[in-house]
Design an enzyme around this catalytic site. Sequence first.
Site, PDB file in Angstrom:
ATOM      1  N   GLU A 208     -17.977 -14.512 -33.669  1.00  0.00           N
ATOM      2  CA  GLU A 208     -18.774 -15.729 -33.791  1.00  0.00           C
ATOM      3  C   GLU A 208     -17.813 -16.812 -34.245  1.00  0.00           C
ATOM      4  O   GLU A 208     -17.379 -16.821 -35.393  1.00  0.00           O
ATOM      5  CB  GLU A 208     -19.891 -15.510 -34.807  1.00  0.00           C
ATOM      6  N   CYS A 242     -21.350 -23.369 -38.999  1.00  0.00           N
ATOM      7  CA  CYS A 242     -20.777 -23.453 -37.651  1.00  0.00           C
ATOM      8  C   CYS A 242     -21.820 -23.980 -36.660  1.00  0.00           C
ATOM      9  O   CYS A 242     -21.477 -24.261 -35.517  1.00  0.00           O
ATOM     10  CB  CYS A 242     -20.218 -22.109 -37.217  1.00  0.00           C
TER      11      CYS A 242
HETATM   12  C1  SIN Z   1     -22.597 -19.825 -39.758  1.00  0.00           C
HETATM   13  O1  SIN Z   1     -22.380 -20.982 -40.061  1.00  0.00           O
HETATM   14  O2  SIN Z   1     -21.674 -19.071 -39.413  1.00  0.00           O
HETATM   15  C2  SIN Z   1     -23.971 -19.224 -39.793  1.00  0.00           C
HETATM   16  C3  SIN Z   1     -25.049 -20.205 -39.896  1.00  0.00           C
HETATM   17  C4  SIN Z   1     -26.405 -19.556 -39.934  1.00  0.00           C
HETATM   18  O3  SIN Z   1     -26.559 -18.350 -39.707  1.00  0.00           O
HETATM   19  O4  SIN Z   1     -27.346 -20.289 -40.190  1.00  0.00           O
END
Ligand code: SIN
Length: 438
Positions: A208, A242
């Site tokens: 991810e 992210c």
């Molecule tokens: C992430 O920023 O990697 C995850 C964000 C989320 O699961 O809300």
Amino acid sequence: MMPSGPIELSRNQAFINGVWCGADDGASFAVLNPATGEQLAALLTLEQGKPLAESRVEIAYAASFLEWYGEEGKRVYGDVIPPHRADNRIVVSKQPVGVCAGITPWNFPSAMVTRKAAPALGAGCTMVLKPAEQTPLSALAIAALGEAAGLPPGVLSIVTTDAAGAPAIGAELTSNPTVRKLGFTGSTVVGKLLMAQCAANVQKVTLELGGNAPFIVMDDADLDAAIAGALVCKYRNTGQTCISANRIMVQDGVFDAFVERFTAGAKALTVGLGTETASMLGPLIDDQGLDKVEAHVADAIAKGATLHTGGARHALGQTFYQPTVLTGIAPEMAICNEETIGPVAGIMHFNNEEEVLRMANDTPYGLVAYFYSRDVGRIWRLSEGLEYGMIGINTGMISTEVAPFGGIKESGIGRYGSHQGIDEYLEAKYMCMGGIDA
Ligand code: SIN
């Protein structure tokens, strides 16, 4: 069996094969509270800085993966396939991939740990997990809870290190042939490096990686909802997710109204210590994060962007930064091409649907896109045309354990969450039995 006494959650040693242990040479590293710079012993809010209310939401989010995959483990079904010959029988079973590695980021110190460990353990795998050097304490607390709940030794091990030690641990987790799979959440640059390292042993990966999320507001949108959605999508976790809106794109007809009201919303956000109940935004994680935010703002202004609010460090000092709004964002600016990972909203305008699709897809990333519209035909056209793994339609909040989270293009491979998440930790085994008497 759960112990009768209190469970010690503040741990400062790694948890390996069921044993709490320090480094062989006695080395240790400091975990700093970004809000105060102190050494600390408390957990999520203290090590990551986010407001306590957000930490509570994250803890519930983290627990949801454990509950979901505890259940999903019961539904690891195989297949019985009609054979190609009368004297054959074909069965496909699902088996755990084996020992898995996890490398998790600092922005969700609890939820990213359970998002990896829960499907792995639910599938019957074991996991060795390296949390980010800025936020190892929450991962250790999860291991302590697992130990107290009776997790057998070695099922979940947590290996901690500072930044200097991270490459060596990454190399071990990707080159040791015992490790059959790596799950990583972090930057695209590091993800590519780890993927290349995994290639040597053909180790499976779920990645991810970075995003560059467009947040699109069409003329026909419910503007109140779009502004509320954009504020939460941009400023949640101080913009350090992210899936934060990175490029806000607003159609000409509602542009001025959107900018005025969004800016008012940004000005109303309270910045403060995560431990103070009024705080809505905490500090940035570290000096490196602050430098990047400052560089993006300076670059945008130098290239012609207009500042509506913020644009500087916050009076609280340390790594606090003001909620910032910029318009006049253009493709040549860093803010348009890289994740800012901070509380800076860059707003651009567009004229029509074709133009915004082109703008939104003009990036190597494909994690998440958001748009607001009330036109059914447009909703389908945009949903199908946006080259992203996840689409938020009339919402700025898409995270849940029940849905598949992940990206396409350079934003990653594979999915976390939902029934699909457990497949990432399973191998299909095809068994063909011959010689059956007809
Ligand atoms: C992430 O920023 O990697 C995850 C964000 C989320 O699961 O809300």
